[in-house]
Design a protein around this motif. Structure first.
Motif, PDB file in Angstrom:
ATOM      1  N   ILE A  66      10.047  -0.682  10.364  1.00 58.63           N
ATOM      2  CA  ILE A  66      11.014  -0.162   9.379  1.00 58.63           C
ATOM      3  C   ILE A  66      10.815  -0.865   8.034  1.00 58.63           C
ATOM      4  O   ILE A  66      10.787  -0.216   6.988  1.00 58.63           O
ATOM      5  N   PHE A  67      10.677  -2.188   8.069  1.00 57.27           N
ATOM      6  CA  PHE A  67      10.440  -2.926   6.821  1.00 57.27           C
ATOM      7  C   PHE A  67       9.163  -2.452   6.124  1.00 57.27           C
ATOM      8  O   PHE A  67       9.139  -2.283   4.903  1.00 57.27           O
ATOM      9  N   ILE A  68       8.106  -2.226   6.891  1.00 57.64           N
ATOM     10  CA  ILE A  68       6.837  -1.783   6.316  1.00 57.64           C
ATOM     11  C   ILE A  68       6.980  -0.412   5.682  1.00 57.64           C
ATOM     12  O   ILE A  68       6.509  -0.172   4.558  1.00 57.64           O
ATOM     13  N   ASP A  69       7.655   0.496   6.367  1.00 57.62           N
ATOM     14  CA  ASP A  69       7.823   1.851   5.836  1.00 57.62           C
ATOM     15  C   ASP A  69       8.686   1.850   4.576  1.00 57.62           C
ATOM     16  O   ASP A  69       8.384   2.538   3.594  1.00 57.62           O
ATOM     17  N   VAL A  70       9.771   1.076   4.593  1.00 56.13           N
ATOM     18  CA  VAL A  70      10.647   0.974   3.416  1.00 56.13           C
ATOM     19  C   VAL A  70       9.885   0.369   2.246  1.00 56.13           C
ATOM     20  O   VAL A  70       9.966   0.860   1.110  1.00 56.13           O
ATOM     21  N   ALA A  71       9.113  -0.690   2.512  1.00 61.31           N
ATOM     22  CA  ALA A  71       8.337  -1.337   1.444  1.00 61.31           C
ATOM     23  C   ALA A  71       7.314  -0.371   0.863  1.00 61.31           C
ATOM     24  O   ALA A  71       7.139  -0.304  -0.364  1.00 61.31           O
ATOM     25  N   ARG A  72       6.635   0.378   1.719  1.00 57.58           N
ATOM     26  CA  ARG A  72       5.643   1.337   1.239  1.00 57.58           C
ATOM     27  C   ARG A  72       6.270   2.347   0.287  1.00 57.58           C
ATOM     28  O   ARG A  72       5.735   2.646  -0.784  1.00 57.58           O
ATOM     29  N   LYS A  73       7.438   2.867   0.669  1.00 59.93           N
ATOM     30  CA  LYS A  73       8.121   3.862  -0.170  1.00 59.93           C
ATOM     31  C   LYS A  73       8.569   3.255  -1.500  1.00 59.93           C
ATOM     32  O   LYS A  73       8.459   3.895  -2.547  1.00 59.93           O
ATOM     33  N   LEU A  74       9.072   2.037  -1.453  1.00 57.57           N
ATOM     34  CA  LEU A  74       9.502   1.374  -2.698  1.00 57.57           C
ATOM     35  C   LEU A  74       8.308   1.046  -3.592  1.00 57.57           C
ATOM     36  O   LEU A  74       8.368   1.231  -4.808  1.00 57.57           O
ATOM     37  N   PHE A  75       7.229   0.550  -2.987  1.00 56.39           N
ATOM     38  CA  PHE A  75       6.021   0.272  -3.768  1.00 56.39           C
ATOM     39  C   PHE A  75       5.499   1.549  -4.416  1.00 56.39           C
ATOM     40  O   PHE A  75       5.049   1.544  -5.560  1.00 56.39           O
ATOM     41  N   ALA A  76       5.545   2.650  -3.657  1.00 57.81           N
ATOM     42  CA  ALA A  76       5.056   3.934  -4.172  1.00 57.81           C
ATOM     43  C   ALA A  76       5.926   4.440  -5.314  1.00 57.81           C
ATOM     44  O   ALA A  76       5.435   5.009  -6.292  1.00 57.81           O
ATOM     45  N   GLU A  77       7.230   4.210  -5.195  1.00 61.02           N
ATOM     46  CA  GLU A  77       8.180   4.713  -6.199  1.00 61.02           C
ATOM     47  C   GLU A  77       8.240   3.828  -7.441  1.00 61.02           C
ATOM     48  O   GLU A  77       8.208   4.321  -8.578  1.00 61.02           O
ATOM     49  N   LYS A  78       8.313   2.517  -7.235  1.00 63.76           N
ATOM     50  CA  LYS A  78       8.563   1.596  -8.345  1.00 63.76           C
ATOM     51  C   LYS A  78       7.357   0.745  -8.727  1.00 63.76           C
ATOM     52  O   LYS A  78       7.339   0.126  -9.791  1.00 63.76           O
ATOM     53  N   GLY A 101       1.813   7.136  -4.343  1.00 59.00           N
ATOM     54  CA  GLY A 101       2.165   7.088  -5.753  1.00 59.00           C
ATOM     55  C   GLY A 101       1.706   5.848  -6.484  1.00 59.00           C
ATOM     56  O   GLY A 101       0.520   5.568  -6.576  1.00 59.00           O
ATOM     57  N   ASN A 102       2.667   5.062  -6.993  1.00 57.62           N
ATOM     58  CA  ASN A 102       2.356   3.880  -7.796  1.00 57.62           C
ATOM     59  C   ASN A 102       1.625   2.789  -7.021  1.00 57.62           C
ATOM     60  O   ASN A 102       1.038   1.890  -7.616  1.00 57.62           O
ATOM     61  N   LEU A 103       1.646   2.873  -5.711  1.00 56.78           N
ATOM     62  CA  LEU A 103       0.970   1.851  -4.912  1.00 56.78           C
ATOM     63  C   LEU A 103      -0.527   1.853  -5.184  1.00 56.78           C
ATOM     64  O   LEU A 103      -1.176   0.816  -5.151  1.00 56.78           O
ATOM     65  N   ARG A 104      -1.090   3.031  -5.492  1.00 59.25           N
ATOM     66  CA  ARG A 104      -2.536   3.108  -5.693  1.00 59.25           C
ATOM     67  C   ARG A 104      -2.990   2.262  -6.885  1.00 59.25           C
ATOM     68  O   ARG A 104      -4.098   1.757  -6.903  1.00 59.25           O
ATOM     69  N   ALA A 105      -2.124   2.122  -7.893  1.00 56.30           N
ATOM     70  CA  ALA A 105      -2.506   1.360  -9.084  1.00 56.30           C
ATOM     71  C   ALA A 105      -2.743  -0.107  -8.762  1.00 56.30           C
ATOM     72  O   ALA A 105      -3.526  -0.782  -9.427  1.00 56.30           O
ATOM     73  N   SER A 106      -2.066  -0.596  -7.744  1.00 55.16           N
ATOM     74  CA  SER A 106      -2.210  -2.014  -7.403  1.00 55.16           C
ATOM     75  C   SER A 106      -3.466  -2.291  -6.597  1.00 55.16           C
ATOM     76  O   SER A 106      -3.808  -3.452  -6.368  1.00 55.16           O
TER      77      SER A 106
END
Length: 200
Positions: A9-21, A101-106
């Motif tokens: 759950i933590f991994i999935d939530v983090a992925r979504k937040l990283f992608a969004e923000k 989303g935004n995760l790819r930039a990192s």
């Protein structure tokens, strides 16, 4: 709730937040709050934001490997399987980039972390490709003198094709004819090497 499920759950939530923000704009507090868990619980699973980022990348790569391994089980001749592998790999990576989303930039800012996570996937991929080439040799579809080396070259070529996806430029891979050109280029290079070896 089991520890494995809580961690997922933590991994999935983090992925979504990283992608969004984006990773830089996401805090451990954000992750704990969005997961409806306390910070103390989050820190029992992950020591830092980098630690959970690493887990997110590993989760994405695991899914990619799992889908590719499923393709390997399909009943196709080796030539068809190799072409299908390349097409499916492009689709899977495109899907992962669009979902994140935004995760790819990192990826570029954390290239050493990503490469460390990718090491096992790279080995798995090269073994799958080598298996296809060996089967192709045995069945008369290929005459590749060094399947291990050829598998490494194909895998490195496919990794290079990921760069436009990560940068957000999907145009080179948006059209079926372009995808066919990419596949033909990779395969023709392999077959040309085969012909050159046969002439020696």
């Amino acid at each position: 709730m089991g520890t494995t499920k809580t961690r997922a759950i933590f991994i999935d939530v983090a992925r979504k937040l990283f992608a969004e923000k984006g990773m830089e704009n996401t805090t451990m507090n954000d992750i704990a709050s969005k997961a409806n868990k306390g910070r103390r619980t989050l820190y029992t699973y992950f020591k830092s934001k980098d630690d959970i980022y690493y887990a997110v990348i590993e989760s994405e790569l695991f899914q990619l490997a799992h889908k590719l391994q499923a393709e390997m089980q399909k009943n196709m001749n080796p030539a068809e399987k190799l072409i299908n592998y390349i097409y499916v790999r492009m689709d899977i990576f495109h899907e992962a980039v669009m979902r994140n989303g935004n995760l790819r930039a990192s990826f570029f800012r954390n290239i050493h972390v990503v490469e460390k996570s990718r090491h096992r996937l790279d080995i798995t991929e090269m073994k799958m490709l080598e298996s296809i080439l060996i089967d192709g040799n045995q069945q008369g579809y290929f005459n590749v003198k060094n399947p291990k080396l050829a598998a490494m070259i194909i895998q490195c070529s496919l990794k290079g094709c990921e760069v436009p996806f990560i940068r957000g430029d999907l145009r080179p891979f948006s059209y079926p004819e372009n995808r066919k050109h990419i596949t033909d280029f990779i395969l023709s290079g392999m077959l040309e090497c085969t012909d050159m070896n046969n002439k020696k």
